[in-house]
Each structure stands twice: as C-alpha cells, then as structure tokens.
Motif scaffolding. Structure first.
Motif, PDB file in Angstrom:
ATOM      1  N   THR A 117      44.623  53.975  24.090  1.00  0.00           N
ATOM      2  CA  THR A 117      45.881  53.330  24.436  1.00  0.00           C
ATOM      3  C   THR A 117      46.396  52.485  23.276  1.00  0.00           C
ATOM      4  OG1 THR A 117      44.998  53.157  26.638  1.00  0.00           O
ATOM      5  CG2 THR A 117      47.025  51.961  26.175  1.00  0.00           C
ATOM      6  N   VAL A 118      47.667  52.672  22.962  1.00  0.00           N
ATOM      7  CA  VAL A 118      48.305  51.863  21.929  1.00  0.00           C
ATOM      8  C   VAL A 118      49.717  51.561  22.400  1.00  0.00           C
ATOM      9  CG1 VAL A 118      49.317  51.966  19.645  1.00  0.00           C
ATOM     10  CG2 VAL A 118      46.973  52.645  19.960  1.00  0.00           C
ATOM     11  N   ALA A 119      50.130  50.314  22.242  1.00  0.00           N
ATOM     12  CA  ALA A 119      51.490  49.944  22.615  1.00  0.00           C
ATOM     13  C   ALA A 119      52.280  49.635  21.360  1.00  0.00           C
ATOM     14  CB  ALA A 119      51.466  48.712  23.514  1.00  0.00           C
ATOM     15  N   SER A 120      53.562  50.039  21.392  1.00  0.00           N
ATOM     16  CA  SER A 120      54.403  49.754  20.232  1.00  0.00           C
ATOM     17  C   SER A 120      55.726  49.180  20.711  1.00  0.00           C
ATOM     18  CB  SER A 120      54.631  51.016  19.413  1.00  0.00           C
ATOM     19  OG  SER A 120      55.344  51.954  20.170  1.00  0.00           O
ATOM     20  N   GLY A 121      56.216  48.233  19.974  1.00  0.00           N
ATOM     21  CA  GLY A 121      57.492  47.617  20.303  1.00  0.00           C
ATOM     22  C   GLY A 121      58.443  47.762  19.142  1.00  0.00           C
ATOM     23  N   LYS A 170      65.128  42.651  19.354  1.00  0.00           N
ATOM     24  CA  LYS A 170      63.836  43.047  18.804  1.00  0.00           C
ATOM     25  C   LYS A 170      62.667  42.511  19.618  1.00  0.00           C
ATOM     26  CE  LYS A 170      61.491  41.040  14.940  1.00  0.00           C
ATOM     27  NZ  LYS A 170      61.663  40.395  13.673  1.00  0.00           N
ATOM     28  N   ILE A 171      61.652  43.352  19.783  1.00  0.00           N
ATOM     29  CA  ILE A 171      60.364  42.884  20.317  1.00  0.00           C
ATOM     30  C   ILE A 171      59.556  42.392  19.130  1.00  0.00           C
ATOM     31  CG2 ILE A 171      58.214  43.590  21.373  1.00  0.00           C
ATOM     32  CD1 ILE A 171      59.693  45.464  23.101  1.00  0.00           C
ATOM     33  N   SER A 172      59.226  41.125  19.145  1.00  0.00           N
ATOM     34  CA  SER A 172      58.579  40.584  17.950  1.00  0.00           C
ATOM     35  C   SER A 172      57.073  40.457  18.117  1.00  0.00           C
ATOM     36  CB  SER A 172      59.180  39.235  17.597  1.00  0.00           C
ATOM     37  OG  SER A 172      59.156  38.417  18.743  1.00  0.00           O
ATOM     38  N   GLY A 173      56.610  40.490  19.369  1.00  0.00           N
ATOM     39  CA  GLY A 173      55.169  40.363  19.539  1.00  0.00           C
ATOM     40  C   GLY A 173      54.699  41.120  20.751  1.00  0.00           C
ATOM     41  N   LEU A 212      51.555  41.799  27.389  1.00  0.00           N
ATOM     42  CA  LEU A 212      52.467  40.679  27.157  1.00  0.00           C
ATOM     43  C   LEU A 212      53.387  41.043  26.006  1.00  0.00           C
ATOM     44  CD1 LEU A 212      50.106  37.626  27.334  1.00  0.00           C
ATOM     45  CD2 LEU A 212      52.253  37.811  28.570  1.00  0.00           C
ATOM     46  N   SER A 213      54.650  40.782  26.161  1.00  0.00           N
ATOM     47  CA  SER A 213      55.559  41.041  25.051  1.00  0.00           C
ATOM     48  C   SER A 213      56.473  39.844  24.893  1.00  0.00           C
ATOM     49  CB  SER A 213      56.372  42.308  25.309  1.00  0.00           C
ATOM     50  OG  SER A 213      57.247  42.085  26.388  1.00  0.00           O
ATOM     51  N   CYS A 214      56.873  39.584  23.685  1.00  0.00           N
ATOM     52  CA  CYS A 214      57.824  38.524  23.453  1.00  0.00           C
ATOM     53  C   CYS A 214      58.899  39.054  22.531  1.00  0.00           C
ATOM     54  CB  CYS A 214      57.157  37.287  22.862  1.00  0.00           C
ATOM     55  SG  CYS A 214      56.540  37.527  21.210  1.00  0.00           S
ATOM     56  N   GLY A 215      60.045  38.437  22.554  1.00  0.00           N
ATOM     57  CA  GLY A 215      61.138  38.963  21.752  1.00  0.00           C
ATOM     58  C   GLY A 215      62.064  37.878  21.296  1.00  0.00           C
ATOM     59  N   VAL A 216      63.073  38.323  20.585  1.00  0.00           N
ATOM     60  CA  VAL A 216      64.050  37.351  20.091  1.00  0.00           C
ATOM     61  C   VAL A 216      65.012  36.939  21.218  1.00  0.00           C
ATOM     62  CG1 VAL A 216      63.935  38.106  17.710  1.00  0.00           C
ATOM     63  CG2 VAL A 216      65.502  39.230  19.271  1.00  0.00           C
ATOM     64  N   ASP A 217      64.882  37.548  22.396  1.00  0.00           N
ATOM     65  CA  ASP A 217      65.737  37.140  23.519  1.00  0.00           C
ATOM     66  C   ASP A 217      65.155  35.935  24.250  1.00  0.00           C
ATOM     67  OD1 ASP A 217      63.556  38.342  24.559  1.00  0.00           O
ATOM     68  OD2 ASP A 217      64.632  39.594  26.005  1.00  0.00           O
ATOM     69  N   ARG A 218      64.233  35.251  23.623  1.00  0.00           N
ATOM     70  CA  ARG A 218      63.661  33.983  24.100  1.00  0.00           C
ATOM     71  C   ARG A 218      62.902  34.149  25.412  1.00  0.00           C
ATOM     72  NH1 ARG A 218      68.960  30.412  23.427  1.00  0.00           N
ATOM     73  NH2 ARG A 218      69.832  32.294  24.314  1.00  0.00           N
ATOM     74  N   ASN A 219      62.329  35.310  25.583  1.00  0.00           N
ATOM     75  CA  ASN A 219      61.538  35.565  26.776  1.00  0.00           C
ATOM     76  C   ASN A 219      60.169  36.085  26.400  1.00  0.00           C
ATOM     77  OD1 ASN A 219      63.231  34.854  28.853  1.00  0.00           O
ATOM     78  ND2 ASN A 219      64.298  36.832  28.797  1.00  0.00           N
ATOM     79  N   VAL A 220      59.190  35.709  27.230  1.00  0.00           N
ATOM     80  CA  VAL A 220      57.900  36.390  27.189  1.00  0.00           C
ATOM     81  C   VAL A 220      57.789  37.127  28.504  1.00  0.00           C
ATOM     82  CG1 VAL A 220      55.416  36.085  27.127  1.00  0.00           C
ATOM     83  CG2 VAL A 220      56.845  34.646  25.721  1.00  0.00           C
ATOM     84  N   ARG A 221      57.428  38.391  28.451  1.00  0.00           N
ATOM     85  CA  ARG A 221      57.322  39.169  29.685  1.00  0.00           C
ATOM     86  C   ARG A 221      55.924  39.729  29.830  1.00  0.00           C
ATOM     87  NH1 ARG A 221      63.169  41.480  30.884  1.00  0.00           N
ATOM     88  NH2 ARG A 221      64.274  39.963  29.633  1.00  0.00           N
TER      89      ARG A 221
END
Lengths: 695, 463
Positions: B82-86, B113-116, B128-137
């Motif tokens: 398994t590998v995830a890419s953003g 952009k997904i930054s993390g 867990l993903s975080c982005g420049v839209d000021r959210n962590v999901r």
C-alpha cells in the motif's frame, strides 16, 4: 531528549556486539557439551534483544568470527597490524589474514588428499638395487609386466617407407592425435587415440584432384605442420600456400589468406590465438574467435623451423637458422628475449610445463627451456635468468635432434636412431662435474630401426610417448611421465559431447585478451608500484616545503619522494596521505617492525614537550641550533634566494650545504668516539714511522 | 626384480554409473594445472561487471492517475503493497503496488495542494492528510488485504480538523493517537480533539516549518526543518523545543534513520544531503554531495543502510550511508542515479517496506516504481542462477580495484542537462576554492585557516 540518547545507546556499536556474540557462541558450545546446564546459561545471558534475533541473524560460516584460539595455535604468524590505528580496519585485516591462511591450508589438504588418490595410478619404475638400470628395460618387458588398459598405449602403426608421421600434436586432453603422414606429407589424419578410431583422413593430393578447391590446389601440396585448435573439433594445417582449418570430419572450413607459406603452427588455448611462423620469417597471431589477425611480427631472422609456446605465460619461443632463440608476445614488435643458443640452426625447443614435480616446490611452472641445435648440443636454459645455460650436453647420432618435456618434467630426446628419456631433477640441476658437458642420467631408451626419426610428442595424462619415424608412427610406454590426476574443468580425456560444448563456451567467456601476454603472467592483479610512482604520488607535493626541510626526510624515511617540479598543490587539494605527511602525522612504520614501532612510541612519549617545533625530536632541534651561524657564504646565498623558487642552482647549493652538514656531523662523531675513529681512518704510507706502529 | 607400473585410467570410473547420474568430476588443485587462473578470473570479473551494467534496468512501472504534480508519498509501516500519494490538485490516491491498481481515489480530498500525508496506524487503515486549505482530514481506507472488518473505504473523511493556517507537513505518533503538523508552528494534535493540544515552536522562530517527523525509536521526540534554515528538535513530554541548529541553507525534507535512532537525514536546498547525530549537532556526521539542484525529499531504506533522495534536478539518487554500515556509495563508489526522459522535478521519494523498490513522485504527475538495486532480477530465481549471481557479485567486488573493471563499474550515463549542470557546479566551486586559496596566500600566515566543509555547514547551535 535524554531518553532519546539513552535509547541510542541500547543499540550498541558493531564491535561490542561482536564481542557479545563470540561469548554467546562459546556458551553454545558449552551447551552442546553438557545439556543439563543449558538452562542457566541461557537465563544468565541478560541481552534479551540479542537472543531474540540471534536465531534469525545467523552469520554465514565464512563471515563468522574465527575462533582466535584455533587460529593462534595453527598459524603462528598472524600479523598484529599494530601500526594501523583504525581498529575496524585492523580487525578486518586480521580476519582476512586468518581466512586466507585457513583457505590455503584447506586447499593444501584437499590437494594432498587428491594426490594420495592419484598416487595409486601414477606410473613408475622401481629398481631394487644399484645395479639395476632403468634404461636397460625394453618396451617388451614393460608391456609384459603391465597389463590391462595400459598395454593399449604401445602401438606400432606402419604406413610404408617414406610415409611415416612427420609432425603430430595431441589435443589438450590427450585423447586425440592429429598427424601428418603420407608421401611428402600429403595426408593429415585425426585419430581418437584412446578410443582407437579414426576421426578423419584428409588427403591433400586427392582433394586437389577431386574438388580443385582453392586450398588444396597447387598440386603436391605438402603439409608442414598441424595443430588442434581449442579441442578435437577443429585442426589447423600449415600447407604450402596458406593455413587451412579443417573440422573434425576433415572438411575444410577456413583458409587463412593472410598467412602465406607457413612453416610452423601452434595454438594458445587460453587466448584462442593461432600462432604461425612463415617461410619469410613473419610471426602472425590470429584470433580464432573472430578470425582477425591481431599481430604480425617480422622476425628478420629468415625462415623459422621451430616454434613452441610456454603454456604458463603464452610466450612464443622461436628457434632460428642462425642459432638464435627469440621469445615473442603479440604486444612487442621486437622479441622480448633473444639469445644465441647454438652454433648452427636450432632444431627444437621445448618448455618445461611442470613445476618440478614435488608438492611445495618453489619452482614456477614453465621455468626451464630446452633447446637442441644442429651443432649436436642440447641445452637447458633458465627462463628467469638468461645468463648462460643451466646444463648442456652433446648427443650422438646424425640428424636433427627433437626434444620435448613431458607433463611431469621428463625430457624426451630423439636423436640418431633412438628415443632417450631423462629424469626430471637431474635435467635442471647445474652439472658441477669436471667435464662441462655431460648428459644427465638416462631414464629410458628405445631404439627405432626406421631412420630418420622425425618427431615425438608425450601424450598428456598418460604414460605414452608417440614417435613419428620414416615408416610410420610408434608409441612407447614411458612409466611416470604423465600427470595422473587430470582436472575435469580444464581438460578431461573422458568428457562427453555435452561437457565438451560446455567447456568450449566457458573457455570463450574466459578468453584472455592478447595484450595481457607478458613474460611474467603473475602481473595480472598485482599492485603496480612502478606505475604509481611514475604517476607522481609522492607523499609531499609541495616542492619548496620539502626541499627546505631536510628533517622531513629524516622523519618520514625513504617513502618521501621530493618532487622536483615546482607545483604548488594547496593543502585542501592534497590526498589524505599527503596531508598527513605535511602535518607530520604520517605513520611510516610497517607491519613487520613491531619492536621498532614501540621504540618510536616510547621515544616520542619521552619528549612530548618538543611537539610545538613541528614534531622535531629534541636531538634534531639541538642539532639545528648548533648549526646556526656556520658556513656563512653558502647560507647567505641560500637566504638571499626566495624560498619558494626552485632552480637547479639552488638545489645544488642546498645539497652541498646538506652534505657539508653531514660531513661535519660525521667528523664530530669520530672525534667523540676517539679510538674507533682512528682505526677507520685511511692509512698512509708514512704511518709506519709513527710511534707505536712498529708492532 | 624391477617393479614397473604404467599410468592407466579406468574408463568406467569416468562415465556416469547409471544414465541420468552426474558425470564424475576429478579435480587437481595444483596451480601448474591451471595456467592463467588469475587472468581468467579477471576476465570473468570484467564480464560480470559488464553484465551488471547490461542488466541494470531500474525502471519498473509508473502509476498514473494524478492530474497535477505529485507532492507527497507515504506508506504504512506494516504493508508491503500500500502506498498513498497526494497531488497539487488535491487528489489523493491509494495505490496497490502488487496489482498496480488504485485502491482508493479521492479527486478532491483537499482544495488545493495536499502538502502532507501519513498513515495513522501501522496497518494502514486510516490516513491523515493535510493541505493548503487549512484542514487536516482523517480518512478511512481499506487496505484490501482481505481482513475486512469494514474494508470499504469511504469518500467522506472520518474527521476534519480545521485550523487558521495552511499546513506543510504531517506525521503521526507511532503508538499514541497523536499527530504533529507543521505550518508556521509545530503543533501536536489529539485525534479526538478538534484543536491542537500543544504548540511546540521555538520561542524566537516565526518562520514556516516545512517538514516534521517523529523519531522512530523514541516516539515522543520529533524534529522539524524550516525556512529559517533551522533543524529543530522537540520533545512532546516537555512540550517545548529542545535545541536547534541554524544552517547555511534551508532544508526541504527530513528523515530519521530506522536503525540508528539518533541519526537524522536532511535534504538541503544547497544540493547536499546531511546526516546529523542529534547528540552532537555542531557538525553533520556526513555530507552527501551529488545532486546538481536542490534536494526535495529523502527517505531511509528500512534496512537503514541506504537512503534515497529526489531532487529538483529531475533525478532520483540512491546512496549508501557508510556511517550506518554501508560499504560504499554504489558501483564505482558513487551514488546511483535514476532518471528518465519524462520524469520532471522529483518532489517525493520513498522506499518500499521490503527495501527492494524505490518510489518517486514527480512534477509530471506520475508515481514511478524503481528497483532499489538496478541490476536486480525480478521473478523467481533458481538456486543455480542465484549462485552464479553471487559469484559474479563477489568477483566484481574482488576485482573492483582493477583498472578496467573499475572503469566499467564507474561509468554511468547522465542526462545532458544534469551532466552539464554538474560540470558547471564543479567549475564554480573550483573557482571559489581557488579564490579562497589565493586570498589565504596573500594574508599573513596562519591568519586564515581553511575551514572543514562539515564545520561550514552549521552556523550556530541553540538550545
């Protein structure tokens, strides 16, 4: 943060782990010895992590740490490498050394086992008293006393007068024989000697009549020489016009157009080179894998009737009409060695393929060369030292003398009407008796009534000597001349077709490039110190610095080579060794001088206060101070020169100053020692008048 | 009486006894029976080196699916496939390396952009993903490994953690339900709480933090690199920044060694990679030079001996770390360079969990799979083949000091742009060096001393 650091320490450095592991293995042994105690030993070992992984992390045996006790007892000389500061490197070197010695020991053991196996097979003649001479034994007696398979080696093939075998060659494994026979040498036959079958017979005359094919044309085309290529599947024949290659069934497959009028042929099996020498004195190397001619050398010594190879360095030996023997490699346009060996044409050359027989002998294989000339002499030469012969003797009988060494180092000589075979150790031992030319003791002699005798070849891995004479070909049994233990991976007389194909492919893959042929085959894989020094890896590259400081030289020993060019390599560009040298931190002690090493350390420990003076010892410092202000004119001259200017004059003056310094020092020493100095003084004629010299 | 014996071979001993038996082999180890043994071995070594070059085809496959550049790649600790890419367009894809298919595709996971990206548990069931839209999901993803308690992954996030600033990086605690984010500050979040539980930033720092990573052995320690050219260490137990070093250039990425707990690897903007021992931060342990543009990402192999880096120069490079026990840098003593014509700036690189493959995500929107060892053979390898491969390997190693073998191993082909950039860089550095030398030459002796490269790297150390 501290927790992190503490955690870091739980995983120990490798060196520590190794110690733990060896202890562990020791316990394992104890476990094997006494099973009852196994539980407490395992519980006492507190390193849980190590135990948990040890079953999964077994090191291969070759990598496992060697048992120090065993290595110490068996190899007394494991060098300590004390001069190497790096612990890791040091242990690696010691480990490598121990591995190597183990390996060589094992190899020796294996070899001895193999030899003991082979010793039963080896042929020999054992005499019971000094009055029994081996050379009195006739072939009939030998045949009568041995039985079974060996008797098949004694054969007489009769072709008719004038149609005997002229030249012949065995295949690498000694199973097949190819020879030239027929009237004028017009028939080439390849036979499976051991199987007793004929592979093919090529009639050069008939071929011309029938097919008129290019090669065989020209009527009465006589074959001069013949040789197998990599194995029995091809053989090359030197015919009047060109060299032709025939396959196993006698079908002509190649005609080498660029070799014209060849006289002699040979094949270098590891390089896949067909060597031919022509009537015009050209030596040509043909790569049989690509068919290209890689080198042609003009010998400038006329027609050449003798060609042989040294199987251990692939150097080609040519014998010429003027008595010269020349050694050739494809890389040199001139002979690597040229010696005047005979007063008259050279008729035969052979190189000893054995290393002197016994295990552990210091001789390198291929060291001795035997030559025979029309002046009736046989000479043995040392290929490492060409100054004079090792031994020489005259042979009786008319005609050309042919000779060949066997695999075990027996020398077969064909002269007059008989074949003589000589012992190995006596052939190459310099004869110290009164008469300078005495033949070594004879091993075996066999007269053949069909003169002239034309050629002889020892069969590899067998005690058979094949002799070509006027009427045919006869093979005789000579006990002990063949290598009893063959190596299936190199040459196997009993290999099947599949193994032959396999070996051919492997041999092609391992083909050695012709430019690696040199007189010294051990050159490959050796550290080339000459090239290194030529490329200028002197330890000190800054010329000015090194020239100014003669103390450097004292300190760093002879390793320092002062560069005379005025290059100014900055410190940051220097190699590590150079940096260390410039800083005075270079360790020049070798592995051998441990005692000296400790001495030096002690001395340095003694005068630790003088370290600020660029690492000079106290003696040197005092010397330096004492010399100050002396010998003004030269010093002034030197002072006036800028220090980083290097020209020959300054160098000369500096050298002179140094010399004078040395002389002054020596003088002073003499003065100090007093009496000892007087003795060493040169005596003059007037000394006898001195007081006290009357005694 | 004379005793005579003549050498005779028994032919029956040299043929197989029964059909199908192996042919008997006889050996003689006497060196005179093996002329040119060394020269032949050298030829074999040369052939082995050439074969190694012939077989080195590292590119395996590329995983498509993103519309824009791939920004981050991540893998769960305990999964091989398994590998995830953003990506820059906010798309998030979960790849299966084995089938090379998409297990989950979220075209609009974030706006922008997904930054993390990071997995919230070792099995990889929550992401867990975080982005420049000021959210962590927080996403629930099915690993597709079969044991589906609720294997189906959902298109909607399990949880959204909104905040005031855009995020640059995210990393999850190894065991606790905590994660750290990097924005202008480093914050620790609890999965169950919607606001950060603590703020760990160094008191004087007010710059952007570009990457944050938890230590693998001591999970309460984390490190970050930021645009203020710092490399900072934090401890969540004390709840504050412990120490930091200011370097000459900023670093883009950070990775902790999996085997040496105190070793951290930095991918720096000055084209170099640095390994730091956090016990002695005054100077890096080793500098890895080779990239000809900024290094954008780095990641250790699970073995801890090699690491991979991706750079702005459109290359992926695999290095062997000598301080971690690697023998050399690669064939010929240098790092291995992977490149293709179509691969653009490499923004993220990871190793697969079995250390056999390397993945790179680049500006062209593809995730590429490479072999970690270029000449590896994929698929089933028979014992004979394995033996011959090992023999070849040891031959090359043994003869690597030979001139020809060494040359074959050293030769590598680089894209012209990279090669030229390297040349230019060398020229510039050389000119700088010469200038320094000259300056030093014309100052009073001993006044200016050359500074070791490692000493130059760190400007100051603060705690």
């Amino acid at each position: 943060m501290d927790a992190l650091i503490a955690r870091a320490d739980t995983i120990r450095p490798l060196s520590e782990l190794k110690v733990v592991k060896t202890r562990d293995s020791g316990k394992g042994k104890a476990k094997a010895n006494s099973k009852g105690k196994s539980k407490d030993t395992s519980t006492s070992n507190s390193d849980y992590t190590l135990q948990s992984i040890s079953s999964h992390a077994n090191v291969p045996k070759s990598l496992a740490p060697l048992d120090p006790s065993s290595s110490k007892s068996k190899n007394d000389e494991v060098p300590k490498y004390n001069h190497i500061a790096n612990k890791k490197l040091r242990s690696q070197l010691v480990h490598q050394h121990a591995l190597n010695s183990n390996l060589s020991k094992n190899a020796l053991e294996t070899q001895q086992n193999l030899l003991s196996l082979a010793a039963d097979d080896a042929g020999s003649i054992q005499v019971t008293g000094p009055l029994e001479k081996t050379w009195r034994i006739s072939q009939d007696e030998i045949v009568a006393s041995v039985g079974g398979e060996a008797v098949k080696g004694r054969r007489e093939l009769t072709f008719g007068p004038g149609q005997g075998a002229k030249r012949m060659k065995w295949s690498q494994n000694g199973r097949h024989l190819v020879f030239i026979s027929g009237k004028g040498g017009t028939k080439v036959s390849s036979v499976d000697w051991m199987g007793g079958n004929v592979n093919c017979e090529v009639d050069l005359l008939a071929g011309s009549n029938l097919a008129g094919a290019g090669g065989n044309g020209g009527g009465g085309e006589a074959a001069r020489d013949v040789t197998f290529l990599q194995d029995q599947s091809f053989f090359a024949v030197a015919q009047k016009r060109n060299v032709f290659v025939y396959d196993r069934d006698g079908v002509e497959v190649h005609r080498l157009n660029n070799i014209i009028d060849p006289l002699r042929l040979d094949f270098l099996p590891w390089h896949w080179l067909l060597v031919a020498v022509t009537n015009s004195g050209h030596l040509s190397y043909t790569d049989t894998t690509t068919g290209t001619q890689i080198a042609v050398h003009r010998t400038k010594l006329g027609a050449c009737n003798t060609l042989t190879q040294n199987r251990h360095n692939a150097v080609v030996h040519l014998g010429h009409q003027n008595g010269c023997v020349t050694l050739w490699t494809p890389n040199l346009p001139k002979p690597a060695v040229q010696i005047l060996s005979h007063m008259g044409p050279v008729t035969s050359i052979s190189v000893n393929p054995s290393d002197g027989g016994s295990a552990g002998s210091v001789n390198m294989p291929g060291r001795y060369m035997a030559t025979a000339g029309r002046d009736g002499k046989i000479k043995i030469w040392d290929c490492r030292n060409w100054k004079g012969v090792v031994r020489e003797w005259a042979v009786r009988g008319a005609g050309d003398v042919e000779l060949e060494w066997s695999q075990k180092g027996y020398l077969g000589v064909l002269s007059g009407g008989s074949v003589n075979v000589y012992h190995p150790p006596h052939i190459v031992t310099p004869y110290t008796g009164s008469s300078s030319s005495s033949a070594p003791p004879l091993y075996l002699s066999h007269p053949i009534p069909h003169k002239p005798l034309q050629c002889l070849r020892f069969e590899p891995f067998s005690d058979v000597l094949a002799v070509g004479h006027n009427k045919g070909l006869s093979s005789i049994l000579v006990p002990g001349v063949g290598e009893p233990q063959f190596d299936s991976l190199e040459a196997d007389p009993f290999e099947n077709a599949k193994a032959r194909r396999e070996r051919e492919v492997k041999g092609l893959l391992d083909k050695i490039q012709p430019d690696l042929i040199t007189l010294d085959p051990s050159m490959v894989g050796k550290f080339d110190s000459a090239a290194l020094s030529a490329s200028g890896s002197s330890l000190v590259a800054t010329a000015a610095q090194s020239l100014l400081d003669k103390s450097d030289k004292v300190k760093w020993g002879a390793n320092v080579q002062v560069k005379n060019v005025g290059v100014d390599v900055p410190f940051s560009r220097m190699k590590r060794v150079e940096r260390l040298a410039v800083q005075g931190k270079l360790d020049t002690t070798g592995a051998g001088d441990d005692s000296e090493d400790s001495d030096v350390e002690m001395k340095e420990g003694g005068d630790g206060d003088s370290d600020d003076e660029g690492g000079l010892t106290r003696e040197e410092m005092s010397k330096k101070r004492k010399m100050r202000g002396k010998n003004k004119s030269l010093k002034r001259y030197l002072r006036k020169q800028r220090k980083n200017v290097v020209d020959p004059q300054v160098l000369a003056v500096r050298a002179k100053v140094d010399r004078m310094r040395e002389e002054a020092k020596a003088k002073k020493l003499q003065m100090k020692t007093g009496g000892a100095g007087e003795e060493t003084k040169r005596k003059s004629a007037l000394d006898r008048f001195k007081a006290g010299s009357g005694k | 009486m004379v005793k005579i014996s003549v050498l005779q071979h028994n032919p029956a001993l040299h043929v197989p006894i029964r059909p199908g038996d192996p042919t008997p082999v006889q050996r003689n180890l006497n060196p005179s029976m093996h002329p040119f043994a060394k020269a032949r071995e050298r030829t074999r070594a040369l052939n082995a080196a050439k074969l190694d070059k012939i077989f080195s085809k590292p590119f395996v496959d590329s995983l498509e699916g993103h519309i824009d550049a791939v920004e981050v790649l991540t893998k769960p600790l305990e999964s091989l496939t398994t590998v995830a890419s953003g990506s820059w367009d906010g798309g998030l894809i979960l790849h299966n390396l084995h089938t090379r298919s998409e297990m989950l595709k979220l075209p609009q996971a974030h706006k922008g952009k997904i930054s993390g990206l990071c997995f919230a548990d070792p099995k990889g069931s929550r992401l867990l993903s975080c982005g420049v839209d000021r959210n962590v999901r927080l996403w629930k993803v099915g690993t597709g490994d079969g044991e589906d308690d609720s294997g189906a992954s959902s298109q909607e996030p399990l949880h959204v953690y909104p905040w005031k600033t855009s995020f640059n990086s995210i990393d999850h605690h190894r065991s606790d339900p905590l994660f750290a984010t990097a924005s202008s500050t480093v914050q620790i979040w609890d999965e169950t709480k919607s606001a950060p539980v603590s703020n760990l930033t160094f008191p004087t720092s007010n710059e952007t933090v570009s990457s944050v990573r938890f230590n693998l052995a001591e999970p309460s320690v984390l490190a970050s690199v930021g645009s203020d050219r710092t490399f900072t260490l934090y401890d969540i137990r004390t709840g504050k920044a412990e120490r930091r070093v200011v370097m000459q250039f900023r670093s883009n990425a950070l990775a902790w060694s999996p085997t040496l707990p105190t070793m951290a690897l930095l991918a720096s903007e000055d084209h170099n990679l640095y390994t730091f021992d956090v016990r002695h931060m005054a100077a890096p342990v080793q500098i890895y030079k080779g990239h000809v543009a900024a290094v954008m990402s780095c990641e250790w192999a699970p073995t801890g001996v090699e690491f991979v880096s991706g750079g702005w120069d459109r290359t992926v490079r695999i290095w062997s770390s000598r301080e971690a026990g690697g023998k050399e840098k690669g064939p010929g003593g240098r790092e291995v360079v992977y490149h293709t014509k179509r691969m653009q700036r490499v923004t993220s690189t990871i190793y697969s969990s079995d250390a056999r493959y390397v993945l790179s995500g680049s500006d062209d929107g593809n995730v590429r799979i490479w072999k970690a060892k270029a000449s590896d053979k994929l698929g089933v390898i028979t014992a004979r083949e394995r033996a011959s491969m090992e023999y070849r390997e040891s031959l090359v190693k043994r003869w690597s000091v030979d001139k020809d073998v060494g040359r074959v191993m050293r030769t590598r082909h680089l894209p012209k742009s990279v090669y030229k950039a390297g040349q230019l860089k060398h020229t510039m550095l050389e000119a700088r060096r010469v200038k320094d030398e000259r300056r030093r030459k014309h100052t009073r002796a001993g006044e200016q001393k050359p500074v070791a490269e490692k000493k130059k790297t760190v400007i100051t150390e603060q705690s």
